[in-house]
Design a protein around this motif. Structure first.
Motif, PDB file in Angstrom:
ATOM      1  N   GLY A  64       0.809  -1.216   0.000  1.00  9.35           N
ATOM      2  CA  GLY A  64       0.000   0.000   0.000  1.00  9.35           C
ATOM      3  C   GLY A  64       0.840   1.262   0.000  1.00  9.35           C
ATOM      4  N   LEU A  65       1.950   1.239   0.737  1.00 14.91           N
ATOM      5  CA  LEU A  65       2.813   2.416   0.803  1.00 14.91           C
ATOM      6  C   LEU A  65       3.430   2.757  -0.549  1.00 14.91           C
ATOM      7  N   ALA A  66       3.708   1.739  -1.368  1.00 17.95           N
ATOM      8  CA  ALA A  66       4.258   2.013  -2.701  1.00 17.95           C
ATOM      9  C   ALA A  66       3.297   2.864  -3.516  1.00 17.95           C
ATOM     10  N   LEU A  67       2.002   2.569  -3.406  1.00 18.19           N
ATOM     11  CA  LEU A  67       0.996   3.372  -4.098  1.00 18.19           C
ATOM     12  C   LEU A  67       0.824   4.734  -3.436  1.00 18.19           C
ATOM     13  N   GLY A  68       0.807   4.746  -2.103  1.00 13.97           N
ATOM     14  CA  GLY A  68       0.633   5.997  -1.379  1.00 13.97           C
ATOM     15  C   GLY A  68       1.702   7.025  -1.717  1.00 13.97           C
ATOM     16  N   ARG A  69       2.944   6.568  -1.815  1.00 18.84           N
ATOM     17  CA  ARG A  69       4.045   7.480  -2.153  1.00 18.84           C
ATOM     18  C   ARG A  69       3.861   8.060  -3.547  1.00 18.84           C
ATOM     19  N   LEU A  70       3.357   7.255  -4.456  1.00 18.51           N
ATOM     20  CA  LEU A  70       3.229   7.690  -5.847  1.00 18.51           C
ATOM     21  C   LEU A  70       2.102   8.700  -6.030  1.00 18.51           C
ATOM     22  N   VAL A  71       1.015   8.515  -5.287  1.00 14.11           N
ATOM     23  CA  VAL A  71      -0.150   9.391  -5.484  1.00 14.11           C
ATOM     24  C   VAL A  71      -0.294  10.442  -4.387  1.00 14.11           C
ATOM     25  N   GLY A  72       0.632  10.455  -3.426  1.00 17.12           N
ATOM     26  CA  GLY A  72       0.615  11.471  -2.389  1.00 17.12           C
ATOM     27  C   GLY A  72      -0.466  11.290  -1.343  1.00 17.12           C
ATOM     28  N   LEU A  73      -0.787  10.034  -1.016  1.00 15.72           N
ATOM     29  CA  LEU A  73      -1.797   9.748  -0.002  1.00 15.72           C
ATOM     30  C   LEU A  73      -1.168   8.998   1.173  1.00 15.72           C
ATOM     31  N   ASP A  74      -1.628   9.289   2.381  1.00 17.42           N
ATOM     32  CA  ASP A  74      -1.252   8.488   3.539  1.00 17.42           C
ATOM     33  C   ASP A  74      -1.947   7.137   3.452  1.00 17.42           C
ATOM     34  N   VAL A  75      -1.355   6.146   4.096  1.00 19.91           N
ATOM     35  CA  VAL A  75      -1.935   4.808   4.123  1.00 19.91           C
ATOM     36  C   VAL A  75      -2.390   4.509   5.548  1.00 19.91           C
ATOM     37  N   ALA A  76      -3.691   4.396   5.732  1.00 24.39           N
ATOM     38  CA  ALA A  76      -4.225   4.011   7.032  1.00 24.39           C
ATOM     39  C   ALA A  76      -4.011   2.512   7.238  1.00 24.39           C
ATOM     40  N   VAL A  77      -4.039   2.084   8.486  1.00 25.81           N
ATOM     41  CA  VAL A  77      -3.828   0.674   8.831  1.00 25.81           C
ATOM     42  C   VAL A  77      -5.038   0.164   9.603  1.00 25.81           C
ATOM     43  N   ASP A  78      -5.542  -0.998   9.192  1.00 32.29           N
ATOM     44  CA  ASP A  78      -6.693  -1.607   9.854  1.00 32.29           C
ATOM     45  C   ASP A  78      -6.424  -3.099  10.007  1.00 32.29           C
ATOM     46  N   LYS A  79      -6.349  -3.542  11.249  1.00 30.67           N
ATOM     47  CA  LYS A  79      -6.059  -4.948  11.550  1.00 30.67           C
ATOM     48  C   LYS A  79      -7.116  -5.890  10.984  1.00 30.67           C
ATOM     49  N   ASP A  80      -8.316  -5.393  10.743  1.00 29.53           N
ATOM     50  CA  ASP A  80      -9.374  -6.245  10.218  1.00 29.53           C
ATOM     51  C   ASP A  80      -9.105  -6.705   8.790  1.00 29.53           C
ATOM     52  N   PHE A  81      -8.115  -6.119   8.133  1.00 29.01           N
ATOM     53  CA  PHE A  81      -7.758  -6.538   6.779  1.00 29.01           C
ATOM     54  C   PHE A  81      -6.600  -7.535   6.758  1.00 29.01           C
ATOM     55  N   ARG A  82      -6.177  -8.029   7.924  1.00 33.94           N
ATOM     56  CA  ARG A  82      -5.065  -8.985   7.910  1.00 33.94           C
ATOM     57  C   ARG A  82      -5.539 -10.349   7.389  1.00 33.94           C
ATOM     58  N   GLU A  83      -4.573 -11.199   7.090  1.00 33.69           N
ATOM     59  CA  GLU A  83      -4.851 -12.496   6.494  1.00 33.69           C
ATOM     60  C   GLU A  83      -5.567 -13.426   7.478  1.00 33.69           C
ATOM     61  N   ARG A  84      -6.140 -14.464   6.938  1.00 26.85           N
ATOM     62  CA  ARG A  84      -6.751 -15.509   7.749  1.00 26.85           C
ATOM     63  C   ARG A  84      -5.689 -16.151   8.646  1.00 26.85           C
TER      64      ARG A  84
END
Length: 207
Positions: A64-84
């Motif tokens: 996500g950070l690779a995209l965030g750096r390119l488009v100038g957006l911060d990347v929020a973090v949510d534990k609910d999106f972690r893997e099974r």
């Protein structure tokens, strides 16, 4: 305009290459994975995302950070999106799993692992929660994991559980696009950006 969600799977890790169950284990991207994340970012930037959120595991967060750096957006973090969660299987290869737990392997249910319906529900709920923060024409990128995203997409679309396996897996740094319509969410693209190579994931094996 409608709100959209791009579900982006993380780049390759060493454990992907070794066919090890990663689950909640925090494995970093390898060199190939970092290159995949950069390539995916260059393609997804053209969609002009308005928000980015990732799993708290670094393989997804770094994607996500690779995209965030390119488009100038911060990347929020949510534990609910972690893997099974993989329980006793985390760190083991598929060969080790099938030899040690033949019946559980066929059902792809790890001892002490996270039940499939629980994963589907937590990811779908998180998708709805983050989508609700978007403007009417907003685009959310969720950087997450193969099994988590497939199950969350299936649940968000309202598919009955017996049909969830019909939705194929996601390759490393491939993505799916969801759009909110008048009658709910629909799938516009699935596993886009796939290169001609096998999918290495914690998701259900082809057996």
């Amino acid at each position: 305009m409608s709100r959209r969600i791009v579900c982006l799977r993380h780049g390759q890790t060493l454990w992907n290459v070794e066919h090890r169950f990663q689950g909640h284990t925090d494995i970093p991207l390898d060199e190939t994975g970092l290159a995949q994340a950069a390539r995916a970012a260059s393609l997804l930037a053209s969609l002009r995302p308005t928000s980015i959120v990732s799993s708290d595991l670094r393989r997804a967060n770094d994607t996500g950070l690779a995209l965030g750096r390119l488009v100038g957006l911060d990347v929020a973090v949510d534990k609910d999106f972690r893997e099974r969660g993989g329980g006793a299987w985390e760190g083991l290869t598929r060969e080790e799993i099938s030899a040690g737990w033949p019946a559980e392997y066929l059902a792809w249910e790890a001892p002490g692992g996270e039940p499939v319906p629980d994963v589907a529900e937590r990811v779908a709920v998180a998708m709805r929660r983050w989508a609700a923060t978007l403007d009417d024409d907003g685009l959310l990128v969720v950087a997450s994991h193969g099994a988590a995203l497939r199950l969350g997409i299936a649940r968000l679309l309202g598919l009955p559980e017996e049909l969830w396996p019909a939705l194929g897996g996601l390759g490393n740094c491939s993505w799916s696009v969801l759009e909110e319509g008048r009658k709910g969410w629909r799938l516009l693209e699935h596993n886009a950006g796939t290169l001609p190579e096998p999918i290495n994931s914690d998701d259900i094996p082809n057996i």
